[in-house]
Design an enzyme around this catalytic site. Sequence first.
Site, PDB file in Angstrom:
ATOM      1  N   LEU A   1       0.788  -1.228   0.000  1.00 12.23           N
ATOM      2  CA  LEU A   1       0.000   0.000   0.000  1.00 12.23           C
ATOM      3  C   LEU A   1       0.823   1.283   0.000  1.00 12.23           C
ATOM      4  CD1 LEU A   1      -2.819  -1.133   2.471  1.00 12.23           C
ATOM      5  CD2 LEU A   1      -2.722  -1.421  -0.018  1.00 12.23           C
ATOM      6  N   CYS A   2       2.146   1.201   0.004  1.00 13.98           N
ATOM      7  CA  CYS A   2       2.970   2.402  -0.135  1.00 13.98           C
ATOM      8  C   CYS A   2       2.967   2.844  -1.592  1.00 13.98           C
ATOM      9  CB  CYS A   2       4.410   2.138   0.291  1.00 13.98           C
ATOM     10  SG  CYS A   2       4.687   2.233   2.046  1.00 13.98           S
ATOM     11  N   HIS A   3       2.889   4.150  -1.794  1.00 13.76           N
ATOM     12  CA  HIS A   3       2.931   4.691  -3.140  1.00 13.76           C
ATOM     13  C   HIS A   3       4.360   4.661  -3.673  1.00 13.76           C
ATOM     14  CE1 HIS A   3      -0.813   6.439  -1.617  1.00 13.76           C
ATOM     15  NE2 HIS A   3      -1.197   6.497  -2.876  1.00 13.76           N
TER      16      HIS A   3
ATOM     17  N   ASP B   1      24.268  -8.753   8.462  1.00  9.85           N
ATOM     18  CA  ASP B   1      24.682  -9.762   7.492  1.00  9.85           C
ATOM     19  C   ASP B   1      26.185  -9.717   7.243  1.00  9.85           C
ATOM     20  OD1 ASP B   1      24.229 -11.828   5.475  1.00  9.85           O
ATOM     21  OD2 ASP B   1      24.744 -10.243   4.045  1.00  9.85           O
TER      22      ASP B   1
ATOM     23  N   MET C   1       8.103   6.219   5.411  1.00  4.23           N
ATOM     24  CA  MET C   1       8.383   4.794   5.199  1.00  4.23           C
ATOM     25  C   MET C   1       9.706   4.584   4.469  1.00  4.23           C
ATOM     26  SD  MET C   1       6.077   3.443   6.917  1.00  4.23           S
ATOM     27  CE  MET C   1       6.697   1.809   6.621  1.00  4.23           C
ATOM     28  N   GLU C   2      10.055   5.496   3.588  1.00  2.00           N
ATOM     29  CA  GLU C   2      11.325   5.384   2.872  1.00  2.00           C
ATOM     30  C   GLU C   2      12.505   5.561   3.823  1.00  2.00           C
ATOM     31  OE1 GLU C   2       8.240   5.529  -0.029  1.00  2.00           O
ATOM     32  OE2 GLU C   2       8.536   6.734   1.762  1.00  2.00           O
TER      33      GLU C   2
END
Length: 164
Positions: A79-81, A132, A117-118
């Site tokens: 749902l993120c653009h 990692d 969100m980014e």
Amino acid sequence: MTTPKAGLTHIDAAGEAHMVDVGNKAETARSATATGHVKMKSETLALIREGNAKKGDVIGTARLAGIMAAKQTSNLIPLCHPLILTKVTVDIVEDAALPGLRVTATAKLTGRTGVEMEALTAVSIACLTIYDMAKAADRGMEIGGITLLEKSGGKSGDFRHPGA
């Protein structure tokens, strides 16, 4: 058309997920900054600082991974653009008090939706990449503190985390 549940823009009144329509929102300059950390043994931090990790340049690789992740956020988070970012920075600094590395990411654009969100994705993936890259030396590393520090622009205005 159904009305979103109070405060949840991606959930409609029926409880179904949907992508928010940002088509009528004004384009504004927007930015967001997030942070997080990777706590590790002092020996692992020294290994990274000295450039002796088996997989190579931990900090440089994690920085690049964070930038790449920010650009892929809409493919990772439902749902993120998809956004056209104008700038993404990922800074990784040593913190002897943890001991470990602190990651801070800032994402910027001029658009109709925010970039929180980014920035959060950039921090998350940079932290995972540090893990990692150094796990051969320290499988007990801890990733934590992933937080939105601040955001600016848009209808909801500016936000600054109380602890920032």
